[in-house]
Design a protein around this motif. Structure first.
Motif, PDB file in Angstrom:
ATOM      1  N   GLU A 325       0.821  -1.217   0.000  1.00 54.52           N
ATOM      2  CA  GLU A 325       0.000   0.000   0.000  1.00 54.52           C
ATOM      3  C   GLU A 325       0.855   1.268   0.000  1.00 54.52           C
ATOM      4  O   GLU A 325       0.334   2.370  -0.204  1.00 54.52           O
ATOM      5  N   SER A 326       2.156   1.114   0.236  1.00 53.53           N
ATOM      6  CA  SER A 326       3.058   2.264   0.143  1.00 53.53           C
ATOM      7  C   SER A 326       3.010   2.875  -1.254  1.00 53.53           C
ATOM      8  O   SER A 326       3.320   4.057  -1.444  1.00 53.53           O
ATOM      9  N   SER A 327       2.612   2.073  -2.220  1.00 59.37           N
ATOM     10  CA  SER A 327       2.517   2.566  -3.599  1.00 59.37           C
ATOM     11  C   SER A 327       1.468   3.664  -3.730  1.00 59.37           C
ATOM     12  O   SER A 327       1.541   4.497  -4.640  1.00 59.37           O
ATOM     13  N   ALA A 328       0.497   3.687  -2.810  1.00 56.39           N
ATOM     14  CA  ALA A 328      -0.515   4.757  -2.836  1.00 56.39           C
ATOM     15  C   ALA A 328       0.139   6.097  -2.539  1.00 56.39           C
ATOM     16  O   ALA A 328      -0.164   7.112  -3.166  1.00 56.39           O
ATOM     17  N   GLY A 329       1.063   6.120  -1.575  1.00 55.53           N
ATOM     18  CA  GLY A 329       1.783   7.354  -1.266  1.00 55.53           C
ATOM     19  C   GLY A 329       2.729   7.750  -2.376  1.00 55.53           C
ATOM     20  O   GLY A 329       2.884   8.931  -2.680  1.00 55.53           O
ATOM     21  N   VAL A 330       3.358   6.743  -2.982  1.00 56.12           N
ATOM     22  CA  VAL A 330       4.258   7.013  -4.107  1.00 56.12           C
ATOM     23  C   VAL A 330       3.482   7.639  -5.256  1.00 56.12           C
ATOM     24  O   VAL A 330       3.959   8.559  -5.928  1.00 56.12           O
ATOM     25  N   ALA A 331       2.254   7.159  -5.472  1.00 56.29           N
ATOM     26  CA  ALA A 331       1.416   7.712  -6.536  1.00 56.29           C
ATOM     27  C   ALA A 331       1.070   9.169  -6.265  1.00 56.29           C
ATOM     28  O   ALA A 331       0.795   9.939  -7.199  1.00 56.29           O
TER      29      ALA A 331
END
Length: 455
Positions: A325-331
């Motif tokens: 879910e860290s990818s949500a912040g990266v996005a």
């Protein structure tokens, strides 16, 4: 100070962007604060698990922020918590009241091993020794297993004497609301709504409270059906941590060494795939991989994971790992450790809201489990069914046996053993690297231990 510490300009970002990204990551993964106590609460104090999860998540994410400077947050891994509760404590250890102390000891040992492996860069070597097809099969199986836990927790799948399992009753609010919650999460994710998983849990919970208010959801504590409305009457309860912190059982580990080693290895093996897959995926999306597709400072990333697992075991939670879910912040533009620092701070703030998280029922967290299972199941598309029969069969056995035997360890065991044996049977024993031989022997010893226990 923040510029110097996290090198924001060098990464093409700023403080505002990083903070917003950190908040987004927290919203995307905050469901773990509800799900983890719900799962581990089957075998240990749920309040203690909540506190341990929040603190361990914050510590591990802070280490990631300051040591590795990456926008990756960590918390108790999905699948690993299920293995901890259902396979180890309620399965292999027979549901003994102190079974969780054995599992925590295994997690502690795993964390220490990971620290050593990270120091000597062995983790990369282990990962490279596992066939890709088998990796995808394991991820697929974990997804199915997590989804099954959610389905059972919401009574969507129920036991049946004639057919083993059956569909639950649509007269039950648990079944209907859990399915609605799943659809909410999927729909919100389709429209790229940040925090869709958490919103789905909260929406399902609110619908449950409405169902309780109109009398559809019947509170019956004697039957294990509790009120969905949180109570702050007792104030902030921090005492639960005393029931989970430093509860180790080295005596049992010493007297059941082979069985204990198998448990440790299962935690170790699953966490390897969780961490490496997540880190590479998030880093790739953030543009952090180098020209050769490698991740700079990879050792520090793995060290954050290892320290988080060790701290989590000491506080009383299952294996801590990097969250996809860290990818949500990266996005949202997160590129540095400031994103992780923000997420970690929010985990600490969440502690004062423990009565809310602990009042969330299993049918409200079930949609999250089913959805995360769907995301992990997508790895099935990467499995190659043509070519080497050992690669194909091992991936299939891993994915098949995890949900059907209700055990991640069993799926991994069947996958690895079938791969090695088929390599030998097809005259390709030379393709089996030393790492796989070691793993094969360990699982062979585990089978011997299981046979001995059943006699």
């Amino acid at each position: 100070m923040l510029e110097k510490m996290f090198k924001l300009k060098e990464h093409g970002t700023d403080v505002k962007t990083e903070i917003i990204a950190g908040i987004t990551t927290f919203l995307a993964m905050a469901y773990i604060l509800a799900v983890n106590p719900n799962i581990l609460g089957n075998v240990m104090d749920a309040n203690g698990v909540f506190l341990a999860t929040a603190i361990a998540s914050a510590v591990a994410t802070f280490v990631m922020a300051f040591l590795a400077n990456y926008p990756i947050a960590l918390s108790a891994g999905m699948g690993l918590n299920a293995y901890f509760a259902f396979t180890v404590c309620l399965g292999e250890l027979g549901g003994d009241a102190n079974a969780f102390t054995v599992a925590l000891t295994a997690v502690l040992v795993e964390g220490i091993i990971f620290i050593l492996l990270s120091l000597f860069k062995f983790r990369e070597a282990i990962i490279n020794g596992i066939p890709s097809n088998l990796k995808f099969g394991i991820t697929t199986g974990i997804g199915l297993f997590i989804a099954l836990i959610g389905l059972v927790g919401a009574n969507i799948v129920v036991p049946d004497a004639s057919t083993t399992v059956a569909l639950g009753s649509f007269a039950s609010p648990n079944v209907v609301l859990a399915l609605i919650g799943f659809l909410i999460i999927v729909a919100l994710s389709h429209y790229n709504v940040k925090g869709s998983v958490l919103i789905g849990i909260i929406a399902t919970w609110i619908l449950g409270m409405i169902a309780q208010g109109i009398g559809w959801y019947q509170v019956d504590p004697e039957a294990g059906v509790y009120s969905l409305i949180p109570s702050f009457a007792g104030g902030l309860n921090l005492g639960g941590i005393s029931n989970t912190a430093f509860k180790f059982n080295f005596a049992w580990a010493g007297s059941h060494l082979i069985q204990f080693i198998a448990i440790v290895f299962s935690f170790l093996f699953v966490d390897l795939f969780d961490t490496v897959g997540t880190v590479v995926g998030v880093a790739d999306k953030a543009g952090l991989l180098d020209e050769e597709g490698k991740l700079p400072r990879a050792g520090k990333v793995f060290m954050a994971d290892a320290i988080g697992t060790t701290v989590g075991a000491c506080l009383g939670t299952s294996t801590v790992t990097s969250f996809v879910e860290s990818s949500a912040g990266v996005a949202e533009g997160g590129k540095t450790g400031l994103t992780s620092l923000t997420t970690g701070i929010l985990f600490i703030i969440a502690i004062i809201l423990s009565p809310i998280f602990l009042a969330i029922p299993s049918f409200a967290t079930a949609p999250a489990l089913i959805y995360v299972g769907m995301l992990m199941f997508s790895s099935a598309a990467k499995i190659k069914f043509e070519g080497d029969v050992a690669d194909t069969a091992s991936a299939y056995m891993a994915a098949l046996m995890m949900p059907l035997t209700y055990s991640i360890a069993n799926g991994i065991m069947f996958g690895i053993i079938s791969w090695v044996l088929l390599k030998v049977c097809t005259g390709k024993a030379k393709d089996v690297n030393p790492v796989m031989w070691v793993i094969f022997v360990l699982f062979a010893l585990r089978i011997v231990a299981l046979i001995t226990n059943f006699q």
